[in-house]
Write an enzyme that holds these catalytic residues in place. Structure first.
Site, PDB file in Angstrom:
ATOM      1  N   TYR A  48     -10.756  -6.254  -3.548  1.00  0.00           N
ATOM      2  CA  TYR A  48      -9.426  -6.848  -3.447  1.00  0.00           C
ATOM      3  C   TYR A  48      -9.226  -7.908  -4.533  1.00  0.00           C
ATOM      4  O   TYR A  48      -8.270  -7.865  -5.308  1.00  0.00           O
ATOM      5  CB  TYR A  48      -9.240  -7.510  -2.080  1.00  0.00           C
ATOM      6  CG  TYR A  48      -9.243  -6.606  -0.886  1.00  0.00           C
ATOM      7  CD1 TYR A  48      -8.075  -6.397  -0.157  1.00  0.00           C
ATOM      8  CD2 TYR A  48     -10.403  -5.971  -0.446  1.00  0.00           C
ATOM      9  CE1 TYR A  48      -8.061  -5.586   0.962  1.00  0.00           C
ATOM     10  CE2 TYR A  48     -10.403  -5.151   0.665  1.00  0.00           C
ATOM     11  CZ  TYR A  48      -9.232  -4.967   1.377  1.00  0.00           C
ATOM     12  OH  TYR A  48      -9.222  -4.160   2.481  1.00  0.00           O
TER      13      TYR A  48
ATOM     14  N   GLU B  18      -6.942  -1.562  -3.706  1.00  0.00           N
ATOM     15  CA  GLU B  18      -6.805  -2.911  -3.154  1.00  0.00           C
ATOM     16  C   GLU B  18      -6.427  -3.971  -4.187  1.00  0.00           C
ATOM     17  O   GLU B  18      -5.686  -4.902  -3.872  1.00  0.00           O
ATOM     18  CB  GLU B  18      -8.086  -3.311  -2.417  1.00  0.00           C
ATOM     19  CG  GLU B  18      -8.385  -2.450  -1.197  1.00  0.00           C
ATOM     20  CD  GLU B  18      -7.310  -2.512  -0.127  1.00  0.00           C
ATOM     21  OE1 GLU B  18      -6.410  -3.369  -0.201  1.00  0.00           O
ATOM     22  OE2 GLU B  18      -7.367  -1.681   0.803  1.00  0.00           O
TER      23      GLU B  18
ATOM     24  N   HIS C 298       0.817  -1.213   0.000  1.00  0.00           N
ATOM     25  CA  HIS C 298       0.000   0.000   0.000  1.00  0.00           C
ATOM     26  C   HIS C 298       0.858   1.275   0.000  1.00  0.00           C
ATOM     27  O   HIS C 298       0.344   2.353  -0.340  1.00  0.00           O
ATOM     28  CB  HIS C 298      -0.914   0.022   1.225  1.00  0.00           C
ATOM     29  CG  HIS C 298      -2.258  -0.559   0.997  1.00  0.00           C
ATOM     30  ND1 HIS C 298      -3.102  -0.122  -0.003  1.00  0.00           N
ATOM     31  CD2 HIS C 298      -2.937  -1.539   1.660  1.00  0.00           C
ATOM     32  CE1 HIS C 298      -4.237  -0.808   0.050  1.00  0.00           C
ATOM     33  NE2 HIS C 298      -4.171  -1.674   1.040  1.00  0.00           N
TER      34      HIS C 298
END
Length: 605
Positions: free
Chosen positions: A380, A315, A296
């Site tokens: 995700y 994500e 991230h």
């Protein structure tokens, strides 16, 4: 770049934008209040600007000063779930490019959704209180007045006065100004970040080195265990990511292991990841969460989704980078192994919402909706599978040249899915082969189709043995199979997870007797690994094994991570609603406000 529209902010960020944020506050543990002021340095984007509109939620506004003079303001009626717009009057109309300095004096209230305040009894050593923040997605506005949208990024100066050690999302600049048993802890974040990445925690916190540019922070009693779990891997993760993308830009990468009520696996706050203690399993099997949060640092923190409707950009990219890190460290089959586990979570999330639900799309419509309600494994895993599809479509060698280009193009910026598409097509415009391949992509289908996409053909090398054992259990009542600890000897924790998930995927749940046999043979209830224990509890609950109910209820009082808590509560509710509700009531003050509200909705309370 495509025009940015964020339906989840009340601020007038199209007319005026924050460039610098100074937060100077005091933590009051007795009253569970944060008080002080925030100064926003903003730039006017439109001519004739007459007001600055900020996001707030359950804040007590004291006064507002603009360019050194107190000014008028109004706090609008609350609009759920977005809070109350704070409208600040400008006595002189702003002109494009003009700088405006607005200082808001305020305090939080007991309805603040970004903070959890913990009594000493809720901490591990039970000596001191503790507090921490969680601002994603739109909870920053309940901690300080701001333009609470990922479309806006600013530099931060932070001063937090507390009687206990403080960590925050910036580089430490020292401790000063002793006053009435408190100190002011100062931090600076020179890389512009959105409001949701502002973070603070304070309590009985100690630290230890886990690498040349990394520290772990946690309670003194847990420090050695956390250091041992993390110190061999963090720097390796950083170095692999740097080779894939470009050098780590944030100077330090630290990890705060929080008390167990933290609602997520990790939160990628710049310079200091906030992590759940469930990653500390004693066997290093769950440190891939750190690989995810580290990724991230580029995807999400440096390059951000412009609104939560494009959350997959944060994500999906992060999961992809995480799996590339794991593959580089352990071998290419681990990329697919992790993706197989992720696909199972993806499939379950789609089933929970319904295959046609808007929240199962990659780009979602959040007008009038709470982004927390759309939170699941879908952005995700659907995002990851789309990027993996492009990886295979273009070819790994060419795809890897695009990765650093993408992150350089949008560093310190926010973008939409349409910007991603345009950048990808432009990058390969002079490559006829890649362009021809990309011409086959149906972008509307990828962005807006609900449900599951076609499943990739993953390498099943590491999971075949898990599926074979699950088949033995499927026929245990009619076959000669006798479970034995040797069945799983030498297996990794990940393989145990795949096996248990294969059991939960069987056409019919196991019998209660089979669950008890599995418990005795494999001793899953003795596991300190939350990934394993939660899945075995799932097997038992699906089998309606009454002996598992009280164990589940007890476990739900120890974990606050929503990944485990929400599914277990839903299953326990199906088995024994009275026990599920009683368990929630008993532990609701233990859970973070975000988790508490999510479970309340799940149980329809």
């Amino acid at each position: 770049m495509a025009p940015i529209t964020d339906p989840n902010t009340l601020s007038n960020y199209h007319a005026v934008v924050t460039q610098f944020t100074c937060v100077e506050v005091t933590l009051d543990f007795e009253s569970s209040i944060v008080s002080g002021y925030v100064t926003l340095t903003l730039k006017a984007l439109e001519d004739g600007l007459g007001e600055v509109v900020l996001d707030t939620s359950y804040l007590d506004i004291k006064k507002v000063v603009v360019n050194g003079k107190e000014t008028g303001w109004t706090l609008e009626d609350r609009t759920e779930p977005y809070g109350s717009a704070l409208k600040i009057c400008l006595t002189e109309q702003g002109k494009p490019g003009e700088s405006i300095e607005a200082t808001v004096f305020y305090s939080t209230t007991d309805k603040c959704t970004a903070l959890q305040w913990m009594e000493p009894s809720q901490t591990s050593n039970k000596k001191h209180p503790y507090m921490f923040s969680q601002c994603q997605a739109i909870h920053g506005r309940s901690l300080y007045p701001c333009q609470d949208t990922p479309a806006v990024k600013s530099v931060f100066d932070i001063s937090i006065r507390s009687p206990y050690p403080v960590v925050a999302s910036g580089l430490p600049r020292g401790i000063s100004d002793f006053e009435a048993g408190t100190l002011a802890y100062k931090f600076r974040q020179d890389i512009p970040i959105p409001s949701y990445l502002f973070a603070v925690a304070s309590g009985d916190i100690a630290s230890a080195s886990i690498g040349p540019r990394s520290l772990v922070y946690t309670g003194p009693e847990e420090l050695l265990k956390c250091k041992t779990e993390l110190e061999e891997d963090v720097e390796k993760f950083i170095e692999i990511a740097e080779k894939l993308i470009y050098p780590y830009p944030w100077t330090t990468y630290n990890v705060l292991v929080l008390p167990p009520s933290f609602p997520y696996g990790g939160m990628e706050n710049p310079n200091i990841t906030f992590a759940t203690p469930t990653i500390i399993s004693g066997d290093k099997s769950n440190v891939d969460v750190i690989a995810h949060e580290l990724a991230h640092s580029w995807s999400g923190n440096l390059v951000s989704n412009a609104s939560w409707e494009h959350f997959w950009l944060n994500e999906g990219w992060t999961v992809y980078i995480e799996r590339r890190i794991l593959a580089a460290l352990h071998g290419p089959q681990y990329f697919d192994f992790s993706a197989i586990i992720g696909w199972k979570a993806f499939k379950e999330s789609v089933k929970l919402y319904g295959e046609e639900h808007d929240f199962t799309k990659m780009v979602v419509d959040l007008k009038g909706k709470d982004p927390d309600d759309a939170f699941s494994s879908i952005p995700y895993e659907k995002g990851f599978n789309f990027l993996y599809y492009l990886d295979r479509l273009i070819g790994r060698k060419k795809w890897d040249t695009f990765i650093p280009h993408y992150f350089k193009t949008y560093q310190q910026k926010s973008l939409t899915s349409f910007d991603f598409k345009d950048t990808l097509l432009e990058f390969f415009a002079t490559d006829s082969e890649a362009s021809a391949a990309l011409a086959t992509v149906n972008w509307d289908t990828k962005f807006y189709s609900p449900g599951l996409p076609p499943k990739p053909e993953f390498d099943t090398t590491l999971v075949d043995v898990c599926y074979a054992l699950a088949q033995c259990w499927e026929s245990i009542d009619s076959a000669q199979f006798q479970p034995n600890p040797a069945d799983i000897a030498g297996w990794s924790s990940g393989q145990l997870v795949v096996f248990l998930e294969a059991i939960t995927d069987l056409a019919s749940p196991l019998s209660k007797e089979s669950v008890e046999k599995m418990k005795d043979a494999y001793e899953f209830l003795e596991s300190e690994n939350a990934e394993i224990l939660s899945r075995f509890l799932t097997v038992g609950l699906k089998a309606k094994d009454g002996k598992i109910y009280p164990v589940t209820a007890e476990t739900l009082g120890k974990w606050g991570r929503m990944k485990f808590v929400r599914p277990l509560f839903r299953l326990l509710n199906d088995c024994d609603r009275e026990l599920a509700v009683a368990t929630f009531r008993k532990n609701e003050n233990f859970y973070h406000p975000i988790c508490r509200e999510a479970v309340r909705k799940d149980l329809m309370l």
